[in-house]
Design an enzyme around this catalytic site. Structure first.
Site, PDB file in Angstrom:
ATOM      1  N   LYS A  27       0.816  -1.247  -0.056  1.00 52.90           N
ATOM      2  CA  LYS A  27      -0.132  -0.094   0.076  1.00 52.90           C
ATOM      3  C   LYS A  27       0.880   1.315   0.025  1.00 52.90           C
ATOM      4  O   LYS A  27       0.843   2.385  -0.896  1.00 52.90           O
ATOM      5  CB  LYS A  27      -1.056   0.016   1.233  1.00 52.90           C
ATOM      6  CG  LYS A  27      -1.992   0.919   1.151  1.00 52.90           C
ATOM      7  CD  LYS A  27      -2.989   1.041   2.522  1.00 52.90           C
ATOM      8  CE  LYS A  27      -3.713  -0.586   2.494  1.00 52.90           C
ATOM      9  NZ  LYS A  27      -4.378  -0.612   3.877  1.00 52.90           N
ATOM     10  N   ARG A  97      -3.079   3.409   8.590  1.00 52.69           N
ATOM     11  CA  ARG A  97      -3.270   2.206   7.849  1.00 52.69           C
ATOM     12  C   ARG A  97      -2.454   1.113   7.802  1.00 52.69           C
ATOM     13  O   ARG A  97      -0.968   1.425   7.662  1.00 52.69           O
ATOM     14  CB  ARG A  97      -3.801   2.788   6.089  1.00 52.69           C
ATOM     15  CG  ARG A  97      -4.546   4.089   6.198  1.00 52.69           C
ATOM     16  CD  ARG A  97      -4.407   4.238   4.764  1.00 52.69           C
ATOM     17  NE  ARG A  97      -5.255   3.532   3.876  1.00 52.69           N
ATOM     18  CZ  ARG A  97      -5.236   3.518   2.648  1.00 52.69           C
ATOM     19  NH1 ARG A  97      -4.640   4.694   1.883  1.00 52.69           N
ATOM     20  NH2 ARG A  97      -5.922   2.965   1.922  1.00 52.69           N
ATOM     21  N   GLY A 106      -8.468  -6.633   4.242  1.00 56.40           N
ATOM     22  CA  GLY A 106      -9.392  -6.463   5.542  1.00 56.40           C
ATOM     23  C   GLY A 106      -8.617  -7.287   6.768  1.00 56.40           C
ATOM     24  O   GLY A 106      -9.432  -7.672   7.719  1.00 56.40           O
ATOM     25  N   MET A 108      -5.995  -6.545   8.563  1.00 60.23           N
ATOM     26  CA  MET A 108      -5.385  -5.776   9.539  1.00 60.23           C
ATOM     27  C   MET A 108      -6.300  -4.510   9.795  1.00 60.23           C
ATOM     28  O   MET A 108      -6.952  -4.280   8.904  1.00 60.23           O
ATOM     29  CB  MET A 108      -4.043  -5.502   9.254  1.00 60.23           C
ATOM     30  CG  MET A 108      -3.128  -6.936   9.451  1.00 60.23           C
ATOM     31  SD  MET A 108      -1.564  -6.793   9.502  1.00 60.23           S
ATOM     32  CE  MET A 108      -1.489  -5.816   8.101  1.00 60.23           C
ATOM     33  N   ARG A 353      -3.895  -1.552  -6.305  1.00 58.04           N
ATOM     34  CA  ARG A 353      -2.950  -2.758  -6.194  1.00 58.04           C
ATOM     35  C   ARG A 353      -3.428  -3.474  -7.197  1.00 58.04           C
ATOM     36  O   ARG A 353      -4.462  -3.302  -7.905  1.00 58.04           O
ATOM     37  CB  ARG A 353      -3.313  -3.504  -4.885  1.00 58.04           C
ATOM     38  CG  ARG A 353      -4.768  -3.683  -4.497  1.00 58.04           C
ATOM     39  CD  ARG A 353      -4.976  -4.357  -3.161  1.00 58.04           C
ATOM     40  NE  ARG A 353      -6.417  -4.452  -2.925  1.00 58.04           N
ATOM     41  CZ  ARG A 353      -6.980  -4.181  -1.640  1.00 58.04           C
ATOM     42  NH1 ARG A 353      -6.074  -4.083  -0.642  1.00 58.04           N
ATOM     43  NH2 ARG A 353      -8.126  -4.396  -1.510  1.00 58.04           N
ATOM     44  N   HIS A 469     -16.870  -8.139   1.351  1.00 55.60           N
ATOM     45  CA  HIS A 469     -15.866  -9.150   2.046  1.00 55.60           C
ATOM     46  C   HIS A 469     -16.073 -10.520   1.219  1.00 55.60           C
ATOM     47  O   HIS A 469     -15.199 -11.316   0.929  1.00 55.60           O
ATOM     48  CB  HIS A 469     -15.900  -9.121   3.511  1.00 55.60           C
ATOM     49  CG  HIS A 469     -15.038 -10.113   4.136  1.00 55.60           C
ATOM     50  ND1 HIS A 469     -15.438 -11.301   4.510  1.00 55.60           N
ATOM     51  CD2 HIS A 469     -13.959  -9.746   4.358  1.00 55.60           C
ATOM     52  CE1 HIS A 469     -14.305 -11.955   5.092  1.00 55.60           C
ATOM     53  NE2 HIS A 469     -13.330 -11.138   4.988  1.00 55.60           N
ATOM     54  N   SER A 778      13.281 -43.147 -12.592  1.00 58.06           N
ATOM     55  CA  SER A 778      12.298 -42.384 -12.249  1.00 58.06           C
ATOM     56  C   SER A 778      12.181 -42.150 -10.532  1.00 58.06           C
ATOM     57  O   SER A 778      12.133 -42.787  -9.758  1.00 58.06           O
ATOM     58  CB  SER A 778      10.807 -42.979 -12.490  1.00 58.06           C
ATOM     59  OG  SER A 778       9.887 -42.262 -12.319  1.00 58.06           O
ATOM     60  N   CYS A 845       7.812 -39.542 -10.479  1.00 59.82           N
ATOM     61  CA  CYS A 845       6.452 -39.793 -10.675  1.00 59.82           C
ATOM     62  C   CYS A 845       5.649 -40.065  -9.220  1.00 59.82           C
ATOM     63  O   CYS A 845       5.035 -40.544  -8.971  1.00 59.82           O
ATOM     64  CB  CYS A 845       6.651 -41.307 -11.146  1.00 59.82           C
ATOM     65  SG  CYS A 845       7.526 -42.496  -9.934  1.00 59.82           S
ATOM     66  N   TYR A 865      11.153 -35.499 -17.706  1.00 63.35           N
ATOM     67  CA  TYR A 865       9.646 -35.446 -17.596  1.00 63.35           C
ATOM     68  C   TYR A 865       9.233 -35.296 -16.324  1.00 63.35           C
ATOM     69  O   TYR A 865      10.195 -35.691 -15.195  1.00 63.35           O
ATOM     70  CB  TYR A 865       9.023 -36.679 -18.243  1.00 63.35           C
ATOM     71  CG  TYR A 865       9.074 -37.965 -17.711  1.00 63.35           C
ATOM     72  CD1 TYR A 865       8.280 -38.314 -16.470  1.00 63.35           C
ATOM     73  CD2 TYR A 865      10.342 -38.926 -17.972  1.00 63.35           C
ATOM     74  CE1 TYR A 865       8.401 -39.591 -15.975  1.00 63.35           C
ATOM     75  CE2 TYR A 865      10.457 -39.895 -17.279  1.00 63.35           C
ATOM     76  CZ  TYR A 865       9.530 -40.427 -16.764  1.00 63.35           C
ATOM     77  OH  TYR A 865       9.772 -41.761 -15.757  1.00 63.35           O
TER      78      TYR A 865
HETATM   79  P1  ADP Z   1      -7.618  -2.078   3.758  1.00 60.42           P
HETATM   80  O1  ADP Z   1      -6.304  -2.447   3.757  1.00 60.42           O
HETATM   81  O2  ADP Z   1      -8.630  -2.903   4.659  1.00 60.42           O
HETATM   82  O3  ADP Z   1      -8.381  -1.812   2.624  1.00 60.42           O
HETATM   83  P2  ADP Z   1      -7.381   0.841   4.098  1.00 60.42           P
HETATM   84  O4  ADP Z   1      -6.055   1.146   4.813  1.00 60.42           O
HETATM   85  O5  ADP Z   1      -7.075   0.811   2.763  1.00 60.42           O
HETATM   86  O6  ADP Z   1      -7.654  -0.681   4.764  1.00 60.42           O
HETATM   87  O7  ADP Z   1      -8.445   1.740   4.597  1.00 60.42           O
HETATM   88  C1  ADP Z   1      -9.716   1.222   4.885  1.00 60.42           C
HETATM   89  C2  ADP Z   1     -10.776   2.247   4.099  1.00 60.42           C
HETATM   90  O8  ADP Z   1     -10.725   3.674   4.326  1.00 60.42           O
HETATM   91  C3  ADP Z   1     -10.683   2.285   2.638  1.00 60.42           C
HETATM   92  O9  ADP Z   1     -11.857   2.338   2.107  1.00 60.42           O
HETATM   93  C4  ADP Z   1      -9.832   3.614   2.495  1.00 60.42           C
HETATM   94  O10 ADP Z   1     -10.213   4.038   1.162  1.00 60.42           O
HETATM   95  C5  ADP Z   1     -10.235   4.338   3.388  1.00 60.42           C
HETATM   96  N1  ADP Z   1      -9.176   5.537   3.783  1.00 60.42           N
HETATM   97  C6  ADP Z   1      -8.092   5.125   4.003  1.00 60.42           C
HETATM   98  N2  ADP Z   1      -7.451   6.154   4.104  1.00 60.42           N
HETATM   99  C7  ADP Z   1      -8.050   7.088   3.953  1.00 60.42           C
HETATM  100  C8  ADP Z   1      -7.982   8.673   3.856  1.00 60.42           C
HETATM  101  N3  ADP Z   1      -6.903   9.158   3.925  1.00 60.42           N
HETATM  102  N4  ADP Z   1      -9.113   9.466   3.700  1.00 60.42           N
HETATM  103  C9  ADP Z   1     -10.112   8.869   3.083  1.00 60.42           C
HETATM  104  N5  ADP Z   1     -10.451   7.498   3.201  1.00 60.42           N
HETATM  105  C10 ADP Z   1      -9.357   6.912   3.653  1.00 60.42           C
HETATM  106 MG    MG Z   2      -7.703  -0.582   1.382  1.00 57.68          MG
HETATM  107 MG    MG Z   3     -10.691  -2.536   3.732  1.00 54.85          MG
END
Ligand code: ADP
Ligand code: MG
Ligand code: MG
Length: 893
Positions: A27, A97, A106, A108, A353, A469, A778, A845, A865
């Site tokens: 990220k 984040r 989702g 962490m 990503r 999810h 083999s 094998c 093979y």
């Molecule tokens: P995950 O890895 O679970 O997707 P994220 O870190 O991407 O967690 O964040 C969870 C949510 O919060 C995502 O929808 C993301 O777009 C939103 N988000 C994260 N940072 C910001 C920010 N600076 N401003 C607005 N929304 C944010």
């Molecule tokens: Mg995210």
């Molecule tokens: Mg998320």
């Protein structure tokens, strides 16, 4: 430890290469890269994964200078934005984040809106000129922070929201007024005081550090550990922490938040695909609390929706967003999964990503990107995880079956599944453990349900969209999934779901179709899939590039036909003992085993010979000129013996040997450790007539095939479980003697090869000696792993899971070849054999012949093979091609 631990997104010297990804997490690295591409990214910085590793290695302490690094990075953000963290009039709010090297959706924690307190909320309201927005943000913050940092569960707050709505006769969250929201904030703070024993922290600094520590802690949360295990992500990677200024999708009707895939993650079609919500924030789209709207109008039409698409409601911003999406896809040369937010008609990018996708989609995207000249064929082949081809074998519903469709949801992940309804992950796990096929039915799923989703045949939810999810996780797992089937009402308390007036209790059989979204009452028969043109293209490319030949382990007509359907290039292992178990043969086999004199044994063998011969002929006719490697009998004799009284009586009648003698012989033949007992070549040393009969059957079948179809089958005869050169010499002479006899009797010249299986460490070490009497080896990697580890395959399941848990084994060595140990032995063996016989043919094998990483390893040794079970052939073909691509890349470096 001194060094640099904090990196601003806009820093010049960072890019998205692999080492940066290791340091900043996926990220963080991508946020920096988007920044450098000139895309609108809210400013922020990344705390490197090194800190997380340091944290766990140093008893949860942090390096000294780290604090001040964070402070100065935060100052930089304040300067860019012109807001101050903790400032009463114009507060900077941030998100904190998590983000590991590879995405763990989702798994962490993330905290949004951090920096709000009783004072800054007033500043925010004034600044935005929107009091409702400020308090809405504040209550979101208290809830999220309390959950992630203080460990107070969501439902306490959700209940409180329900109470306020009920008291005020309100239905939607959006109808809550400032007055209600202020009330809510007060009640939330009360919840915190009573559950946490302390007031909600008002100091922004304290909040920030609380959240940073919580992200580190979430790396070791139960669900993160489980996810890592299932996806083979090492624990020592650690997570980065991204701190980013907030943008607000919840600041009115000109604001929104959404998720976009640059291509359809379910089918791979090259069309933008995504969902958004107006006046909403962050997780609202994925959480399934409100049902999101779709981004494109064509998608809206497809689903026959009435709510406006983003193209309709925000035409200019959609154009801008699509341009960004295209730019990102071109830049990363892969389908992207993008998070964005619109604040007062300004677009902000929050994440990009490589998007998770179904196997069908992966194939289509890879093929089309090659056609678009975005990637090469080689790159395309590396993009597809061989193991995922398994998903293509997903069954689909028999169209001719009359089915009772009770409702329809969104088709979130393809394939059809039948099972009994269960309403919780725990129940799914429990019942599937008892051998039941279950279907998990939930209002929505969350990361805590992963276990249950794994245990289920399929997943059905009543809420949530295609990026919820449940949908994302099911696609990743390759499980059929239907989401957002809104007409289903679920009552967990009484374990019941209702659709109109149909009531379905837990334990009732239902079927879902992840292709159409249909939910069907009862069981529906399924059919096997046909392969898409994209699959066929990818397989063609794999065959062009690979150098390993892919054979199959098969001996029945059914398996051989299936294998040929997958382009098997030969039989790598034909297990003759499997042919002995047929009911009409077993009596003679038993008779042969308990025979006490040579004459008795030869009499029994003479009865088996014609059936063996016709089996071989069937195989040769199917395989044509492709090589067929026949292994002579390899099985502890006692495994064929009768153990029930009535079986013994039948045997007594057929053989004329009295019952007591039979019982006595059976006792005699019992072995304490049959795996290391009288089996393989050892049987033929003591009872040469068994291999004589088998060789004769093979040679006679070759001649009949030649006479009938006018071609000479391509036969290899393999002697199992050789430990010494003398065994090999004796048995080779035996086979050749039989060949001579058949040739002089028939006047036909026979061509065939004699080889052995290498499955004992001694044989591996003395390969140069054994090779003198073998045209090919083999490697029987199942037994070789067993004998190298001194580990019984039949008993190891009792403790291997614990070995993996404790990190002693990275993988079950019977699933993935232990390259370090068993692999080394194979390498030594191959080198020694090639020294005396450079042309010796080498193959595999064991089960490992169908395991992608193992196949790539054998490719790197220059083997001829691998052989695997029929349904793993496509996987092995692709893995072999990947092996070739990788070694070419290595040569170029
Ligand atoms: P995950 O890895 O679970 O997707 P994220 O870190 O991407 O967690 O964040 C969870 C949510 O919060 C995502 O929808 C993301 O777009 C939103 N988000 C994260 N940072 C910001 C920010 N600076 N401003 C607005 N929304 C944010
Ligand atoms: Mg995210
Ligand atoms: Mg998320």
């Amino acid at each position: 430890m001194v060094g640099k631990f904090v990196y601003s997104f806009s820093e010049k010297n960072i890019d998205g290469d692999a080492s940066m990804r290791d340091l900043l997490g996926g990220k963080g690295a991508n946020l920096a890269e988007m920044c450098h591409l000139g895309l609108p990214v809210p400013p922020g910085f990344t705390i490197s994964t090194e800190i997380c590793r340091y944290y766990y290695a140093n008893n949860k302490n942090l390096p000294n200078n780290f604090h001040s690094e964070v402070k100065s990075a935060l100052h930089k953000v304040e300067k860019i934005i012109g807001k101050k963290f903790g400032d009463h009039n114009n507060p900077l709010l941030v998100s904190v984040r998590s983000g590991a090297r590879s995405s763990m959706p989702g798994m962490m924690d993330t905290v949004l809106n951090l920096g709000l307190n009783d004072d800054t909320v007033i500043g925010l309201a004034k600044y935005a000129n929107n009091e409702r927005f400020a308090y809405d943000t504040y209550r979101r913050f208290i809830q999220m922070y309390s959950d992630v940092v203080l460990g107070i569960e969501h439902y306490h707050f959700e209940e409180c929201i329900s109470d306020i709505k009920q008291e005020n006769d309100i239905e939607l969250d959006t109808e809550l007024t400032v007055y209600h929201l202020k009330d809510l904030v007060g009640r939330f703070k009360e919840i915190v005081r009573s559950k946490h024993g302390k007031a909600f922290p008002q100091d922004s600094e304290e909040q920030l550090w609380g959240a940073i520590f919580a992200v580190f802690e979430s790396w070791m949360s139960h669900r993160a550990i489980v996810y890592r295990k299932m996806n083979s992500i090492p624990e020592n990677w650690g997570t980065a922490v991204n701190i980013q200024s907030m943008v607000f999708g919840n600041s009115g009707d000109a604001s929104a938040t959404g998720v976009l895939f640059t291509r359809n993650p379910s089918t791979g079609e090259n069309k933008i695909y995504g969902e958004y919500l107006i006046n909403a924030q962050g997780e609202d789209v994925v959480a399934g609390i409100r049902t999101p709207q779709v981004i494109t109008t064509s998608h809206k039409k497809e689903l026959e929706l009435t709510t406006p698409s983003m193209e309709e409601s925000m035409p200019h911003l959609s154009k801008e967003l699509f341009a960004v999406a295209t730019k990102l896809e071109k830049h990363y040369k892969d389908m992207q999964d993008i998070e964005f937010t619109i604040e007062n008609s300004k677009l902000w990018m929050l994440q990009t990503r490589s998007g998770k996708r179904t196997t069908q989609a992966a194939l289509r995207i890879a093929v089309e990107m090659v056609e678009e000249k975005m990637i090469t064929k080689e790159e395309a082949l590396l993009r597809i995880e061989p193991e995922s081809l398994n998903q293509l074998l997903h069954p689909y519903l028999d169209k001719n079956f009359k089915k009772q469709v009770i409702t329809k949801g969104l088709p979130a992940s393809p394939g059809a599944a039948s099972g009994i309804v269960v309403f919780s992950a725990a129940e799914a796990e429990r019942l599937s453990g008892l051998g039941e096929k279950v279907l998990l039915v939930r209002v929505e799923t969350s990361p805590e349900d992963i276990h249950g989703m794994y245990a289920s045949e399929g997943i059905l939810t009543s809420k949530g969209g295609m990026t919820s999810h449940a949908a994302v996780v099911a696609r990743g797992m390759g499980k059929p999934c239907v989401v957002g089937a809104g007409s289903i009402k679920i009552d967990y308390d009484i374990q019941l779901m209702r659709v109109g007036d149909v009531e379905i209790k837990g334990g009732t059989h239902i079927t879902i179709d992840g292709e159409s979204g249909e939910v069907i009452l009862g069981y529906v028969p399924t059919k096997s899939p046909e392969f898409s043109t994209y699959f066929i293209r990818v397989m063609e490319w794999a065959d062009q590039i690979k150098s390993l030949t892919i054979r199959t382990n098969a001996e029945t007509k059914h398996d051989i036909e299936a294998a040929l359907g997958f382009n098997a290039e030969g039989i790598g292992l034909c297990r003759t003992e499997h042919m002995f178990f047929e009911p009409d043969r077993i009596v003679h086999v038993r008779n042969m085993i308990i025979a006490q004199t040579l004459q008795e044994r030869e009499k029994a063998l003479a009865k088996i010979l014609p059936t063996q011969r016709s089996d071989f002929q069937m195989i040769f006719e199917l395989m044509k000129d492709r090589p067929v490697n026949i292994r002579l009998l390899d099985m502890p004799l006692h495994e064929f013996l009768p153990y029930k009284d009535e079986e013994m009586q039948i045997l007594s009648k057929a053989s004329g040997i009295d019952l007591n003698t039979i019982k006595h012989r059976c006792k005699q033949l019992h072995e304490v450790n049959p795996m290391l007992g009288h089996r393989g070549a050892r049987i033929a040393i003591t009872y040469p007539e068994i291999y004589e009969m088998q060789s004769k059957a093979i040679f006679e079948a070759m001649i009949s095939t030649l006479k009938k179809l006018n071609f000479m089958p391509n036969v290899e005869i393999m002697v199992p479980l050789i430990a010494t050169e003398n065994e090999m010499k004796i048995l080779r002479t035996l086979v050749e003697r039989v060949a001579q006899a058949v040739m002089s009797e028939s006047g036909v010249v026979l061509n065939f090869k004699i080889g052995t299986m290498i499955e004992l460490p001694r044989a591996a070490l003395l390969s140069h000696k054994i090779a003198e009497n073998a045209e090919y080896f083999s490697y029987g990697t199942n037994d070789l792993s067993q004998t190298t580890f001194g580990l019984s395959r039949d008993d190891s399941s009792a403790f291997i899971p614990e070995y993996i848990e404790k990190g002693i084994f990275a993988k079950d060595p019977f699933v993935e070849l232990d390259v370090e140990g068993v692999g080394e032995l194979i390498k030594i063996s191959a080198e020694r054999a090639r020294k005396v016989k450079p042309t010796i043919k080498l193959g595999i094998c064991g089960e490992h012949g169908g395991h992608p990483a193992s196949v790539r390893f054998f490719n790197s040794l220059g083997f001829d093979y691998v052989s695997c079970s029929p349904y793993r052939i496509p996987i092995a073909r692709l893995a072999a091609a990947q092996g070739s691509v990788m070694s070419k890349m290595k040569e170029q470096v």
